[in-house]
Write a protein that holds these residues in place. Sequence first.
Motif, short mmCIF file in Angstrom:
data_model
loop_
_atom_site.label_atom_id
_atom_site.label_comp_id
_atom_site.label_asym_id
_atom_site.label_seq_id
_atom_site.Cartn_x
_atom_site.Cartn_y
_atom_site.Cartn_z
N ILE A 96 0.85 -1.18 0.00
CA ILE A 96 0.00 0.00 0.00
C ILE A 96 0.89 1.23 0.00
CG2 ILE A 96 -1.73 1.29 1.31
CD1 ILE A 96 -2.46 -1.49 2.58
N LEU A 97 0.57 2.20 -0.86
CA LEU A 97 1.35 3.42 -0.94
C LEU A 97 0.46 4.61 -0.66
CD1 LEU A 97 4.12 4.67 -1.67
CD2 LEU A 97 3.29 4.84 -4.03
N LEU A 98 0.93 5.50 0.20
CA LEU A 98 0.20 6.73 0.54
C LEU A 98 1.11 7.91 0.25
CD1 LEU A 98 -1.16 5.68 4.07
CD2 LEU A 98 -2.27 5.39 1.86
N VAL A 99 0.59 8.92 -0.44
CA VAL A 99 1.38 10.09 -0.77
C VAL A 99 0.57 11.34 -0.43
CG1 VAL A 99 2.56 11.37 -2.58
CG2 VAL A 99 2.56 8.87 -2.64
N GLY A 147 2.14 7.67 5.13
CA GLY A 147 2.78 8.46 4.10
C GLY A 147 4.04 9.12 4.63
N GLN A 148 4.68 9.89 3.77
CA GLN A 148 5.95 10.52 4.13
C GLN A 148 5.77 11.82 4.90
OE1 GLN A 148 4.50 10.91 1.24
NE2 GLN A 148 4.74 13.09 0.73
N GLY A 149 4.56 12.36 4.89
CA GLY A 149 4.27 13.58 5.63
C GLY A 149 4.34 14.83 4.77
N ALA A 150 3.56 15.83 5.15
CA ALA A 150 3.53 17.12 4.47
C ALA A 150 3.57 18.22 5.53
CB ALA A 150 2.28 17.27 3.61
N GLN A 151 4.49 19.16 5.36
CA GLN A 151 4.64 20.23 6.34
C GLN A 151 3.59 21.31 6.10
OE1 GLN A 151 7.03 20.75 8.97
NE2 GLN A 151 5.60 22.42 9.46
#
Length: 127
Positions: free
Chosen positions: A2-5, A118-122
């Motif tokens: 599963i990929l989350l972006v 996911g990798q996160g968003a600032q």
Amino acid sequence: QILLVETGGGTVQPGGSQVLSCETSGHMSRISTIGWFRQPPGKEREFVAAISRKEAIIKYADAVKDRFHISKDDAPDTAVNTVWLQMHSLKPEDTAVYYCAASFLPPTESADSYVTWGQGAQVTVSS
């Protein structure tokens, strides 16, 4: 797999609005819930909102429930699904790295229930 972006982070003035998107792909058929969490500078990760993929059950943290709105598209599981977090009346204390995450369970505030992140968003709220 599963990929989350996450996309849509940035700097916004107090009182402004921002929309974050979480694009999900991969083996999503067993995933029940997509959640949003955030980690403010120097603090622990905290729950923000979550939505179930089938029944659209929604949970919000008390700190955001009157200002943030979570929603999802209706694309089939075999396609890229998107979950949005609309944030309004933003405050400096909303400054954080925002993460989306996937869970096999119904919407829950417990980060331990989420299996993929996911990798996160600032998001920075500052004048």
